[in-house]
Design a protein around this motif. Structure first.
Motif, PDB file in Angstrom:
ATOM      1  N   LEU A 222     -36.192   8.207 -43.507  1.00  0.00           N
ATOM      2  CA  LEU A 222     -35.643   7.834 -42.198  1.00  0.00           C
ATOM      3  C   LEU A 222     -36.611   6.968 -41.399  1.00  0.00           C
ATOM      4  N   TRP A 223     -37.901   7.316 -41.415  1.00  0.00           N
ATOM      5  CA  TRP A 223     -38.870   6.522 -40.629  1.00  0.00           C
ATOM      6  C   TRP A 223     -39.270   5.230 -41.334  1.00  0.00           C
ATOM      7  N   GLY A 224     -38.850   5.098 -42.605  1.00  0.00           N
ATOM      8  CA  GLY A 224     -39.169   3.866 -43.324  1.00  0.00           C
ATOM      9  C   GLY A 224     -38.054   2.830 -43.257  1.00  0.00           C
ATOM     10  N   LEU A 225     -36.887   3.225 -42.734  1.00  0.00           N
ATOM     11  CA  LEU A 225     -35.754   2.287 -42.752  1.00  0.00           C
ATOM     12  C   LEU A 225     -34.905   2.416 -41.485  1.00  0.00           C
ATOM     13  N   LEU A 226     -34.227   3.543 -41.371  1.00  0.00           N
ATOM     14  CA  LEU A 226     -33.226   3.690 -40.318  1.00  0.00           C
ATOM     15  C   LEU A 226     -33.832   3.629 -38.910  1.00  0.00           C
ATOM     16  N   ILE A 227     -34.851   4.418 -38.683  1.00  0.00           N
ATOM     17  CA  ILE A 227     -35.393   4.521 -37.318  1.00  0.00           C
ATOM     18  C   ILE A 227     -36.081   3.220 -36.889  1.00  0.00           C
ATOM     19  N   PRO A 228     -36.867   2.562 -37.759  1.00  0.00           N
ATOM     20  CA  PRO A 228     -37.410   1.262 -37.335  1.00  0.00           C
ATOM     21  C   PRO A 228     -36.327   0.246 -36.987  1.00  0.00           C
ATOM     22  N   ILE A 229     -35.215   0.255 -37.718  1.00  0.00           N
ATOM     23  CA  ILE A 229     -34.142  -0.708 -37.402  1.00  0.00           C
ATOM     24  C   ILE A 229     -33.564  -0.376 -36.024  1.00  0.00           C
ATOM     25  N   ARG A 230     -33.267   0.915 -35.795  1.00  0.00           N
ATOM     26  CA  ARG A 230     -32.708   1.303 -34.499  1.00  0.00           C
ATOM     27  C   ARG A 230     -33.620   0.875 -33.356  1.00  0.00           C
ATOM     28  N   ARG A 231     -34.926   1.025 -33.555  1.00  0.00           N
ATOM     29  CA  ARG A 231     -35.858   0.760 -32.446  1.00  0.00           C
ATOM     30  C   ARG A 231     -36.145  -0.722 -32.289  1.00  0.00           C
ATOM     31  N   ALA A 232     -36.456  -1.390 -33.394  1.00  0.00           N
ATOM     32  CA  ALA A 232     -36.814  -2.814 -33.278  1.00  0.00           C
ATOM     33  C   ALA A 232     -35.659  -3.600 -32.685  1.00  0.00           C
ATOM     34  N   PHE A 233     -34.433  -3.203 -33.008  1.00  0.00           N
ATOM     35  CA  PHE A 233     -33.279  -3.957 -32.528  1.00  0.00           C
ATOM     36  C   PHE A 233     -32.655  -3.308 -31.293  1.00  0.00           C
ATOM     37  N   GLN A 234     -33.433  -2.449 -30.633  1.00  0.00           N
ATOM     38  CA  GLN A 234     -32.996  -1.862 -29.352  1.00  0.00           C
ATOM     39  C   GLN A 234     -31.556  -1.347 -29.427  1.00  0.00           C
ATOM     40  N   GLN A 235     -31.272  -0.680 -30.527  1.00  0.00           N
ATOM     41  CA  GLN A 235     -29.938  -0.068 -30.681  1.00  0.00           C
ATOM     42  C   GLN A 235     -30.006   1.279 -29.980  1.00  0.00           C
ATOM     43  N   TYR A 236     -30.021   1.223 -28.676  1.00  0.00           N
ATOM     44  CA  TYR A 236     -30.299   2.453 -27.935  1.00  0.00           C
ATOM     45  C   TYR A 236     -29.073   3.341 -27.746  1.00  0.00           C
ATOM     46  N   VAL A 237     -27.892   2.806 -28.077  1.00  0.00           N
ATOM     47  CA  VAL A 237     -26.669   3.619 -28.012  1.00  0.00           C
ATOM     48  C   VAL A 237     -26.262   4.027 -29.417  1.00  0.00           C
ATOM     49  N   ASN A 238     -26.155   5.304 -29.646  1.00  0.00           N
ATOM     50  CA  ASN A 238     -25.545   5.773 -30.889  1.00  0.00           C
ATOM     51  C   ASN A 238     -24.180   6.351 -30.515  1.00  0.00           C
ATOM     52  N   LEU A 239     -23.164   5.571 -30.790  1.00  0.00           N
ATOM     53  CA  LEU A 239     -21.800   5.932 -30.388  1.00  0.00           C
ATOM     54  C   LEU A 239     -21.105   6.631 -31.541  1.00  0.00           C
ATOM     55  N   ARG A 240     -20.641   7.852 -31.273  1.00  0.00           N
ATOM     56  CA  ARG A 240     -20.067   8.651 -32.356  1.00  0.00           C
ATOM     57  C   ARG A 240     -18.728   9.254 -31.926  1.00  0.00           C
ATOM     58  N   PRO A 241     -17.637   8.596 -32.278  1.00  0.00           N
ATOM     59  CA  PRO A 241     -16.320   9.105 -31.889  1.00  0.00           C
ATOM     60  C   PRO A 241     -15.995  10.427 -32.588  1.00  0.00           C
ATOM     61  N   VAL A 242     -15.354  11.310 -31.873  1.00  0.00           N
ATOM     62  CA  VAL A 242     -14.888  12.584 -32.445  1.00  0.00           C
ATOM     63  C   VAL A 242     -13.387  12.634 -32.178  1.00  0.00           C
ATOM     64  N   ARG A 243     -12.592  12.390 -33.204  1.00  0.00           N
ATOM     65  CA  ARG A 243     -11.147  12.311 -32.995  1.00  0.00           C
ATOM     66  C   ARG A 243     -10.428  13.047 -34.107  1.00  0.00           C
ATOM     67  N   LEU A 244      -9.502  13.917 -33.718  1.00  0.00           N
ATOM     68  CA  LEU A 244      -8.707  14.630 -34.726  1.00  0.00           C
ATOM     69  C   LEU A 244      -7.582  13.708 -35.181  1.00  0.00           C
ATOM     70  N   LEU A 245      -7.644  13.328 -36.450  1.00  0.00           N
ATOM     71  CA  LEU A 245      -6.683  12.348 -36.962  1.00  0.00           C
ATOM     72  C   LEU A 245      -5.398  13.034 -37.430  1.00  0.00           C
ATOM     73  N   ARG A 246      -4.341  12.262 -37.399  1.00  0.00           N
ATOM     74  CA  ARG A 246      -3.051  12.723 -37.911  1.00  0.00           C
ATOM     75  C   ARG A 246      -3.242  13.178 -39.366  1.00  0.00           C
ATOM     76  N   GLY A 247      -2.671  14.298 -39.700  1.00  0.00           N
ATOM     77  CA  GLY A 247      -2.758  14.776 -41.077  1.00  0.00           C
ATOM     78  C   GLY A 247      -3.909  15.741 -41.308  1.00  0.00           C
ATOM     79  N   ILE A 248      -4.826  15.803 -40.361  1.00  0.00           N
ATOM     80  CA  ILE A 248      -5.980  16.700 -40.530  1.00  0.00           C
ATOM     81  C   ILE A 248      -5.806  17.925 -39.633  1.00  0.00           C
ATOM     82  N   GLU A 249      -6.040  19.080 -40.223  1.00  0.00           N
ATOM     83  CA  GLU A 249      -5.966  20.291 -39.423  1.00  0.00           C
ATOM     84  C   GLU A 249      -7.382  20.681 -39.012  1.00  0.00           C
TER      85      GLU A 249
END
Ligand SMILES: NC(=O)c1ccc[n+]([C@@H]2O[C@H](COP(=O)([O-])OP(=O)(O)OC[C@H]3O[C@@H](n4cnc5c(N)ncnc54)[C@H](O)[C@@H]3O)[C@@H](O)[C@H]2O)c1
Length: 346
Positions: A75-102
């Motif tokens: 994680l610190w060798g790839l994902l986290i440096p990308i998030r930080r260097a590119f100021q991706q300060y919002v991690n948007l994570r939708p939580v939606r119950l989709l049709r067909g899923i119980e």
């Protein structure tokens, strides 16, 4: 970009189907950066990896993580440096119950659970400040500092309030200011101050412990939930479970100012317990692709993917085992890509 998971090819297949049906040419460059690469080269990405990515419009990432490579290295060798260097300060994570899923939480029909987690993605509990002393002795100790800045809190909270204005006008703050004595009261102060700038947005806040219980018992209470890096991370998997499976949960790492590329990836990890079996659910990866297209201004193509994955989920015969089915990763990807092509035909 390569990853340690088999769902990325399905995400690409569906992106290409959406591109074809909406006359969008996707100029895709693949980077073989993964734990497998680390085992060969000693690096998750090359030294100039960030420079290689900087000029792209967006990054489509698969989860990384592989037995034999420590998780903090991947994680610190790839994902986290990308998030930080590119100021991706919002991690948007939708939580939606989709049709067909119980939902495993009984009594909630599709549509009734629909909220977004807005996770602070650049600072907070995930900091490099700290260290270890007296290794391998009885006095060994580890210290890890949490960093909350005014700038960091304000920009994530402003994003959450702006987002709420486009939705149902309600922001919930995840806190723990009863137990964490410096950073969390500071978080609460910044939240209260930001709320004064959005008098039309309803607010509430809960300590993270009871908030977790409310996620399970009252998932319909929430519209936008703003949280620090760690709390947002934990809440995301809980939210995903409440709407059926972590295999369904997409995410976007956004640089809202668009000075740098944003990055799109599923919430889940590399699922090593089912690696190589071809049964991972590709929908989180596919849905993350839809978020990417929307970010790139291709809303119709994004919607086509979302409609196609909902249509496929509504059919119980094409489901991976995490949703109680027997389908393979490839079959789900094919079904969604076909659905897009069929709907697009005149
Ligand atoms: N963004 C990332 O790259 C990221 C995020 C989280 C974890 N990880 C890494 O992934 C590895 C495993 O972590 P973990 O076990 O904590 O979390 P995980 O999300 O990989 O797996 C948790 C559980 O969810 C299941 N699961 C996950 N994705 C699934 C899918 N698409 N379909 C069906 N089931 C799915 C797994 O089989 C497992 O039982 C670790 O190396 C970790 O560091 C990477």
């Amino acid at each position: 970009m390569a990853s340690d998971m088999s769902v990325v090819p399905e995400g690409l297949r569906v992106l290409e189907a959406a591109g074809r049906s909406h006359h969008i040419t996707l100029d895709l460059h693949h980077f073989d950066w993964s734990c497998q690469t680390y085992l060969k080269t000693g690096r998750m990405m090359p030294e100039d990896g960030l420079d290689q990515l900087r000029g792209f419009d967006a990054i489509y990432l698969g989860a990384v993580g592989y037995p034999g490579v420590a998780d903090h290295i991947s994680l610190w060798g790839l994902l986290i440096p990308i998030r930080r260097a590119f100021q991706q300060y919002v991690n948007l994570r939708p939580v939606r119950l989709l049709r067909g899923i119980e939902s495993p939480v009984k009594g909630f029909p599709p549509g009734q659970i629909d909220f977004c987690i807005v996770r602070e993605n650049n600072e907070g509990e995930y900091s490099e400040v700290g260290g270890r002393l007296y290794r391998h002795t009885d006095s060994e100790l580890a210290v890890q500092e949490t960093v909350f800045t005014r700038h960091g809190c304000d920009r994530i909270m402003r994003y959450a309030f702006d987002l709420a204005r486009t939705r149902r006008g309600h922001v919930t703050s995840a806190t723990k200011s009863n137990g964490i004595i410096h950073t969390m009261p500071f978080w609460d102060e910044r939240f209260a101050l930001m709320a004064t700038q959005f008098p039309d947005v309803r607010t509430d806040q809960y300590h993270i412990d009871i908030l977790s219980a409310h996620f399970v018992q009252h998932p319909d209470w929430f519209d936008v939930v703003v949280a620090s890096n760690l709390f947002g991370d934990i809440l995301s998997d809980l939210g995903a479970a409440v709407v059926g499976s972590v295999g369904l949960a997409p995410s976007a790492n956004l640089n809202p100012e668009q000075q740098y590329p944003s990055m799109f990836e599923p919430v889940h990890g590399s699922a090593p317990d089912i690696a190589g079996k071809g049964i991972a659910n590709p929908i989180a990866q596919i849905w993350s692709g839809a978020m990417m297209l929307r970010h790139l201004g291709e809303s119709k193509a994004a919607l086509a993917i979302e409609r196609a994955l909902e249509a496929v989920l509504a059919r119980p015969d094409v489901r991976t085992p995490d949703l109680g089915g027997k389908a393979h990763t490839r079959e789900v990807g094919d079904a969604i890509a076909n659905e897009i092509s069929v709907v697009a035909e005149p």
